[in-house]
Design a protein around this motif. Structure first.
Motif, PDB file in Angstrom:
ATOM      1  N   SER A 265      -4.965   1.976   6.456  1.00 34.66           N
ATOM      2  CA  SER A 265      -4.735   2.680   5.199  1.00 34.66           C
ATOM      3  C   SER A 265      -3.263   2.587   4.821  1.00 34.66           C
ATOM      4  CB  SER A 265      -5.144   4.150   5.320  1.00 34.66           C
ATOM      5  OG  SER A 265      -6.525   4.265   5.574  1.00 34.66           O
ATOM      6  N   MET A 266      -3.008   2.328   3.543  1.00 36.12           N
ATOM      7  CA  MET A 266      -1.650   2.166   3.028  1.00 36.12           C
ATOM      8  C   MET A 266      -1.380   3.271   2.012  1.00 36.12           C
ATOM      9  SD  MET A 266      -0.081  -1.269   1.322  1.00 36.12           S
ATOM     10  CE  MET A 266       1.680  -1.596   1.328  1.00 36.12           C
ATOM     11  N   TYR A 267      -0.291   4.029   2.224  1.00 40.43           N
ATOM     12  CA  TYR A 267      -0.037   5.220   1.431  1.00 40.43           C
ATOM     13  C   TYR A 267       1.216   5.125   0.563  1.00 40.43           C
ATOM     14  CZ  TYR A 267      -3.435   7.108   4.741  1.00 40.43           C
ATOM     15  OH  TYR A 267      -4.557   7.321   5.499  1.00 40.43           O
ATOM     16  N   GLY A 268       1.742   3.942   0.389  1.00 39.78           N
ATOM     17  CA  GLY A 268       2.923   3.775  -0.445  1.00 39.78           C
ATOM     18  C   GLY A 268       3.587   2.447  -0.159  1.00 39.78           C
ATOM     19  N   ALA A 269       4.547   2.085  -1.017  1.00 38.02           N
ATOM     20  CA  ALA A 269       5.292   0.835  -0.833  1.00 38.02           C
ATOM     21  C   ALA A 269       6.747   1.100  -0.517  1.00 38.02           C
ATOM     22  CB  ALA A 269       5.176  -0.032  -2.082  1.00 38.02           C
ATOM     23  N   ALA A 270       7.098   2.356  -0.329  1.00 39.32           N
ATOM     24  CA  ALA A 270       8.481   2.724  -0.023  1.00 39.32           C
ATOM     25  C   ALA A 270       8.478   4.008   0.799  1.00 39.32           C
ATOM     26  CB  ALA A 270       9.287   2.900  -1.301  1.00 39.32           C
ATOM     27  N   LYS A 271       9.572   4.244   1.464  1.00 33.52           N
ATOM     28  CA  LYS A 271       9.675   5.367   2.392  1.00 33.52           C
ATOM     29  C   LYS A 271       9.427   6.723   1.723  1.00 33.52           C
ATOM     30  CE  LYS A 271      12.853   7.369   5.815  1.00 33.52           C
ATOM     31  NZ  LYS A 271      11.886   7.255   6.934  1.00 33.52           N
ATOM     32  N   ALA A 272      10.030   6.938   0.542  1.00 37.54           N
ATOM     33  CA  ALA A 272       9.950   8.259  -0.091  1.00 37.54           C
ATOM     34  C   ALA A 272       8.503   8.641  -0.420  1.00 37.54           C
ATOM     35  CB  ALA A 272      10.807   8.279  -1.354  1.00 37.54           C
TER      36      ALA A 272
ATOM     37  N   MET B  96       2.293  -2.097  -3.863  1.00 39.97           N
ATOM     38  CA  MET B  96       1.483  -2.112  -2.648  1.00 39.97           C
ATOM     39  C   MET B  96       0.633  -3.373  -2.591  1.00 39.97           C
ATOM     40  SD  MET B  96       0.343   1.870  -1.918  1.00 39.97           S
ATOM     41  CE  MET B  96      -0.097   2.375  -3.588  1.00 39.97           C
ATOM     42  N   VAL B  97       0.065  -3.741  -3.738  1.00 35.58           N
ATOM     43  CA  VAL B  97      -0.712  -4.976  -3.806  1.00 35.58           C
ATOM     44  C   VAL B  97       0.174  -6.178  -3.482  1.00 35.58           C
ATOM     45  CG1 VAL B  97      -1.909  -6.536  -5.391  1.00 35.58           C
ATOM     46  CG2 VAL B  97      -2.446  -4.088  -5.411  1.00 35.58           C
ATOM     47  N   ASP B  98       1.366  -6.205  -4.070  1.00 34.88           N
ATOM     48  CA  ASP B  98       2.288  -7.323  -3.832  1.00 34.88           C
ATOM     49  C   ASP B  98       2.679  -7.419  -2.361  1.00 34.88           C
ATOM     50  OD1 ASP B  98       2.208  -7.876  -6.522  1.00 34.88           O
ATOM     51  OD2 ASP B  98       4.134  -6.909  -6.978  1.00 34.88           O
ATOM     52  N   LEU B  99       2.876  -6.275  -1.724  1.00 35.79           N
ATOM     53  CA  LEU B  99       3.254  -6.278  -0.315  1.00 35.79           C
ATOM     54  C   LEU B  99       2.124  -6.845   0.537  1.00 35.79           C
ATOM     55  CD1 LEU B  99       5.429  -5.585   1.717  1.00 35.79           C
ATOM     56  CD2 LEU B  99       4.557  -3.236   1.806  1.00 35.79           C
ATOM     57  N   CYS B 100       0.893  -6.455   0.257  1.00 34.64           N
ATOM     58  CA  CYS B 100      -0.252  -6.995   1.001  1.00 34.64           C
ATOM     59  C   CYS B 100      -0.344  -8.511   0.814  1.00 34.64           C
ATOM     60  CB  CYS B 100      -1.546  -6.337   0.540  1.00 34.64           C
ATOM     61  SG  CYS B 100      -1.728  -4.611   1.030  1.00 34.64           S
ATOM     62  N   GLU B 101      -0.150  -8.967  -0.408  1.00 40.01           N
ATOM     63  CA  GLU B 101      -0.248 -10.403  -0.679  1.00 40.01           C
ATOM     64  C   GLU B 101       0.883 -11.167  -0.011  1.00 40.01           C
ATOM     65  OE1 GLU B 101      -0.598 -10.746  -4.922  1.00 40.01           O
ATOM     66  OE2 GLU B 101      -2.745 -10.234  -4.885  1.00 40.01           O
TER      67      GLU B 101
ATOM     68  N   GLY C 219      -0.061 -11.717   3.420  1.00 42.34           N
ATOM     69  CA  GLY C 219      -1.267 -12.528   3.617  1.00 42.34           C
ATOM     70  C   GLY C 219      -2.423 -11.722   4.158  1.00 42.34           C
ATOM     71  N   VAL C 220      -2.492 -10.431   3.790  1.00 36.65           N
ATOM     72  CA  VAL C 220      -3.531  -9.529   4.288  1.00 36.65           C
ATOM     73  C   VAL C 220      -4.457  -9.151   3.134  1.00 36.65           C
ATOM     74  CG1 VAL C 220      -3.999  -7.273   5.326  1.00 36.65           C
ATOM     75  CG2 VAL C 220      -2.026  -8.616   6.096  1.00 36.65           C
ATOM     76  N   GLU C 221      -5.766  -9.283   3.331  1.00 39.11           N
ATOM     77  CA  GLU C 221      -6.705  -8.886   2.289  1.00 39.11           C
ATOM     78  C   GLU C 221      -6.663  -7.384   2.111  1.00 39.11           C
ATOM     79  OE1 GLU C 221     -11.061  -8.516   3.866  1.00 39.11           O
ATOM     80  OE2 GLU C 221     -10.226 -10.396   4.650  1.00 39.11           O
ATOM     81  N   TYR C 222      -7.076  -6.914   0.910  1.00 41.44           N
ATOM     82  CA  TYR C 222      -6.932  -5.494   0.607  1.00 41.44           C
ATOM     83  C   TYR C 222      -8.006  -5.036  -0.360  1.00 41.44           C
ATOM     84  CZ  TYR C 222      -4.883  -7.448  -3.626  1.00 41.44           C
ATOM     85  OH  TYR C 222      -4.702  -8.160  -4.782  1.00 41.44           O
ATOM     86  N   GLU C 223      -8.177  -3.727  -0.412  1.00 36.84           N
ATOM     87  CA  GLU C 223      -9.038  -3.093  -1.392  1.00 36.84           C
ATOM     88  C   GLU C 223      -8.320  -1.848  -1.882  1.00 36.84           C
ATOM     89  OE1 GLU C 223     -13.719  -1.705  -1.930  1.00 36.84           O
ATOM     90  OE2 GLU C 223     -12.981  -2.424  -0.002  1.00 36.84           O
ATOM     91  N   VAL C 224      -8.405  -1.570  -3.182  1.00 40.62           N
ATOM     92  CA  VAL C 224      -7.687  -0.452  -3.781  1.00 40.62           C
ATOM     93  C   VAL C 224      -8.643   0.717  -3.993  1.00 40.62           C
ATOM     94  CG1 VAL C 224      -6.341   0.333  -5.772  1.00 40.62           C
ATOM     95  CG2 VAL C 224      -6.067  -2.021  -4.918  1.00 40.62           C
ATOM     96  N   PHE C 225      -8.236   1.904  -3.546  1.00 39.04           N
ATOM     97  CA  PHE C 225      -9.029   3.121  -3.704  1.00 39.04           C
ATOM     98  C   PHE C 225      -8.235   4.118  -4.540  1.00 39.04           C
ATOM     99  CE2 PHE C 225     -10.457   1.118   0.192  1.00 39.04           C
ATOM    100  CZ  PHE C 225     -11.831   1.213   0.096  1.00 39.04           C
ATOM    101  N   THR C 226      -8.837   4.584  -5.614  1.00 43.43           N
ATOM    102  CA  THR C 226      -8.132   5.493  -6.521  1.00 43.43           C
ATOM    103  C   THR C 226      -8.808   6.846  -6.672  1.00 43.43           C
ATOM    104  OG1 THR C 226      -9.327   4.638  -8.445  1.00 43.43           O
ATOM    105  CG2 THR C 226      -7.266   3.532  -7.859  1.00 43.43           C
ATOM    106  N   ASN C 227     -10.094   6.966  -6.358  1.00 45.56           N
ATOM    107  CA  ASN C 227     -10.848   8.199  -6.596  1.00 45.56           C
ATOM    108  C   ASN C 227     -10.906   9.036  -5.328  1.00 45.56           C
ATOM    109  OD1 ASN C 227     -11.424   6.332  -8.693  1.00 45.56           O
ATOM    110  ND2 ASN C 227     -13.203   7.539  -9.277  1.00 45.56           N
ATOM    111  N   MET C 228     -10.333  10.230  -5.377  1.00 48.07           N
ATOM    112  CA  MET C 228     -10.345  11.124  -4.231  1.00 48.07           C
ATOM    113  C   MET C 228     -11.678  11.883  -4.176  1.00 48.07           C
ATOM    114  SD  MET C 228      -7.324  10.478  -3.051  1.00 48.07           S
ATOM    115  CE  MET C 228      -7.484   8.828  -3.751  1.00 48.07           C
ATOM    116  N   THR C 229     -12.024  12.335  -2.991  1.00 48.76           N
ATOM    117  CA  THR C 229     -13.251  13.117  -2.814  1.00 48.76           C
ATOM    118  C   THR C 229     -12.915  14.460  -2.181  1.00 48.76           C
ATOM    119  OG1 THR C 229     -13.678  12.176  -0.622  1.00 48.76           O
ATOM    120  CG2 THR C 229     -14.627  11.024  -2.520  1.00 48.76           C
ATOM    121  N   PRO C 230     -13.752  15.482  -2.384  1.00 48.17           N
ATOM    122  CA  PRO C 230     -13.525  16.780  -1.729  1.00 48.17           C
ATOM    123  C   PRO C 230     -13.606  16.642  -0.209  1.00 48.17           C
ATOM    124  CG  PRO C 230     -15.154  16.961  -3.495  1.00 48.17           C
ATOM    125  CD  PRO C 230     -14.940  15.492  -3.254  1.00 48.17           C
ATOM    126  N   THR C 231     -13.208  17.680   0.475  1.00 48.37           N
ATOM    127  CA  THR C 231     -13.302  17.665   1.931  1.00 48.37           C
ATOM    128  C   THR C 231     -14.766  17.741   2.356  1.00 48.37           C
ATOM    129  OG1 THR C 231     -13.256  20.061   2.287  1.00 48.37           O
ATOM    130  CG2 THR C 231     -11.129  18.946   2.034  1.00 48.37           C
TER     131      THR C 231
END
Length: 372
Positions: free
Chosen positions: A183-190, A236-241, A244-256
Motif C-alpha cells: 500500500s502506498m500512502y503518498g509521494a512525499a514525506k509530509a 504516486m503513479v509516476d513513482l510506481c512507473e 517499474g512496478v505495476e499499480y492500482e489506484v484506490f480512491t473510495n474509502m469504506t466504513p470500518t
C-alpha cells in the motif's frame, strides 16, 4: 523444497510456480498420471516440455520429481482462494483504515497451524496473508513458511515498512511469494507521515521498497488516494512507473468493519469515483476469509454469522454457502428500491455504509446529483 505445484483449482488442474506469473492447465488424465507416479523418479517428457515452454529458465529433466514438484490432492470442498488476517495490529495508524481498532491479538500457533491445514484440505491454492500489518505478527514467518510448504501460492499485503529486514528477504528467497502487494500512502514525506500518523513512516517505506526492488520481489502497488495525499495522485503513479512496478489506484474509502464512519472523513471528495455495477461474486462458495481468531466469514466485508474454524473444524464450513446467499440477498435499508438491480456495492458493504450513516453518494445511485 518444491519449485512447482500441480493442483486442482476450481474444477481444473493447474501447473503454477511460486514467485512467478503464468502457468498451464492440465487435463484430468495428465494430472492423475503425475499423482500416481513414483516421486523418486524422473518427470515424464511431456511434463518437462510443458515446464520449459512456460518458464524457459527452469529445466527439470534431470531432477527427481520429489526434489522440485508438489502434487496436491483433490478436495471435495470446492474452495480455491482464501484471505487471512493474521493480526489486526499495525505499526501505522492510518486515518482511512477500515479495520478500526488495532488489536495485537490472535490465535496461538497450534490453532494457526490447524487452520492452515484445514485451508489446504478445502482446496485453497491462493492465500492472501494480510492484517493489520502481517509482518509484525510474531508467527508471520513460520505461518508463511508452513502455508508455502502446504503448497499455497501466497500474496502478502503489507505497508512495506519492514521489507528491508534480512530475515524476511531470506524467507522470500527460500519460499517465493506469488505477489507482494504494498500500500502506498503518498509521494512525499509530509503527506505519507500525515496519513499514517507515524513520523518516519515515509523513510521506512522507501527503505522497504528499495530492498524489495533489489530483491526482485513480485511487487504490486495499491495507491491509496485520500484527502491528505490527493494532490500527489499523479506523483504516486509516476513513482510506481519509474520503479517499474505495476499499480492500482484506490480512491473510495469504506466504513470500518464495525460500521464506523469516522474513517470516511479521510476521503477526498474530488477523487471519489463512480463504482461499476456490482454483478455478484463467489464469496462464501469458492472463497472465504478468516480473521485473527480463526473466525471464518464469506469475505472481509460480510462478517456476520462467522464460523469458528478452531472449534468447529472443517465441518463448520458446510454452512458458509447458505450464509453467503442470505447475506447477499438481504435488503435491509434498501427494501423496495426500484434500481437495486444496478447497485454499485454488494449488500454487506451497503449495510456498513448504512450503519455508518454515510452520505448516499458514497455508495448508492440515489446519491447521484442526477437522481436528486
Amino acid at each position: 523444497m518444491h519449485q512447482l505445484i500441480v493442483s486442482p483449482f476450481l474444477g481444473q488442474n493447474v501447473l503454477v510456480r511460486p514467485g512467478r506469473r503464468g502457468g498451464a492447465l492440465l487435463p484430468d488424465t495428465l494430472y492423475e498420471e503425475l499423482r500416481n507416479l513414483d516421486p523418486a523418479g524422473l518427470a515424464p517428457a511431456w511434463f518437462v516440455d510443458a515446464v520449459q515452454e512456460q518458464w524457459d529458465d527452469l529445466n527439470v529433466g534431470e531432477q527427481r520429481m520429489r526434489d522440485f514438484l508438489l502434487v496436491r490432492h483433490p478436495s471435495t470442498w470446492g474452495y480455491g482462494k482464501a484471505s487471512w488476517e493474521i493480526n489486526l495490529g499495525c505499526n501505522y495508524d492510518c486515518k482511512h483504515c477500515y479495520l478500526g481498532l488495532k488489536m495485537k491479538a490472535g490465535m496461538p500457533w497450534e490453532d494457526k497451524k490447524r487452520c492452515l491445514d484445514i485451508m489446504a484440505e478445502t482446496g485453497v491454492l491462493f492465500l492472501q496473508m494480510t492484517g493489520g500489518e502481517p509482518t509484525i505478527d510474531k508467527d508471520f514467518m513460520r505461518a508463511y513458511r508452513y502455508a508455502w510448504e502446504l503448497g499455497m501460492m501466497i500474496t502478502v499485503s503489507t505497508n512495506g515498512s519492514l521489507l528491508w529486514r534480512e530475515n524476511l528477504l531470506r524467507l522470500f528467497r527460500e519460499c517465493p511469494p506469488y505477489r507482494v502487494t504494498v500500500s502506498m500512502y503518498g509521494a512525499a514525506k509530509a503527506s505519507y507521515d500525515e496519513l499514517t500518523q507515524r513520523p518516519g513512516a515515509w523513510d521506512q517505506f522507501v527503505q522497504g521498497m528499495n530492498a524489495a526492488r533489489h530483491a526482485r520481489l513480485p511487487l504490486r502497488m495499491s495507491i491509496v488516494v485520500t484527502d491528505d495525499n490527493g494532490h500527489e495522485e499523479q506523483a504516486m503513479v509516476d513513482l510506481c512507473e519509474s520503479w517499474g512496478v505495476e499499480y492500482e489506484v484506490f480512491t473510495n474509502m469504506t466504513p470500518t468493519i464495525y460500521g464506523g464512519g469516522e474513517v470516511l472523513t479521510a476521503q477526498s471528495k474530488e477523487h471519489l469515483r463512480v463504482r461499476k455495477t456490482f454483478t455478484g461474486c463467489n464469496a462464501g462458495h469458492t472463497f472465504f476469509h478468516m480473521d485473527p481468531f480463526g473466525l471464518v466469514s464469506i469475505c472481509k466485508i460480510g462478517r456476520d454469522d462467522q464460523i469458528s474454524l478452531p472449534n468447529e473444524g472443517i465441518e463448520g464450513l458446510a454452512r458458509l454457502g447458505e450464509i453467503a446467499d442470505r447475506l447477499m440477498l438481504r435488503t435491509g435499508g434498501c427494501s423496495g428500491c426500484s434500481i437495486a438491480g444496478s447497485c454499485r456495492v454488494c449488500r454487506p458493504l451497503a449495510k456498513h455504509y448504512q450503519e455508518a450513516k454515510a452520505p448516499l453518494a458514497a455508495y448508492c445511485q440515489h446519491g447521484d446529483k442526477k437522481a436528486g
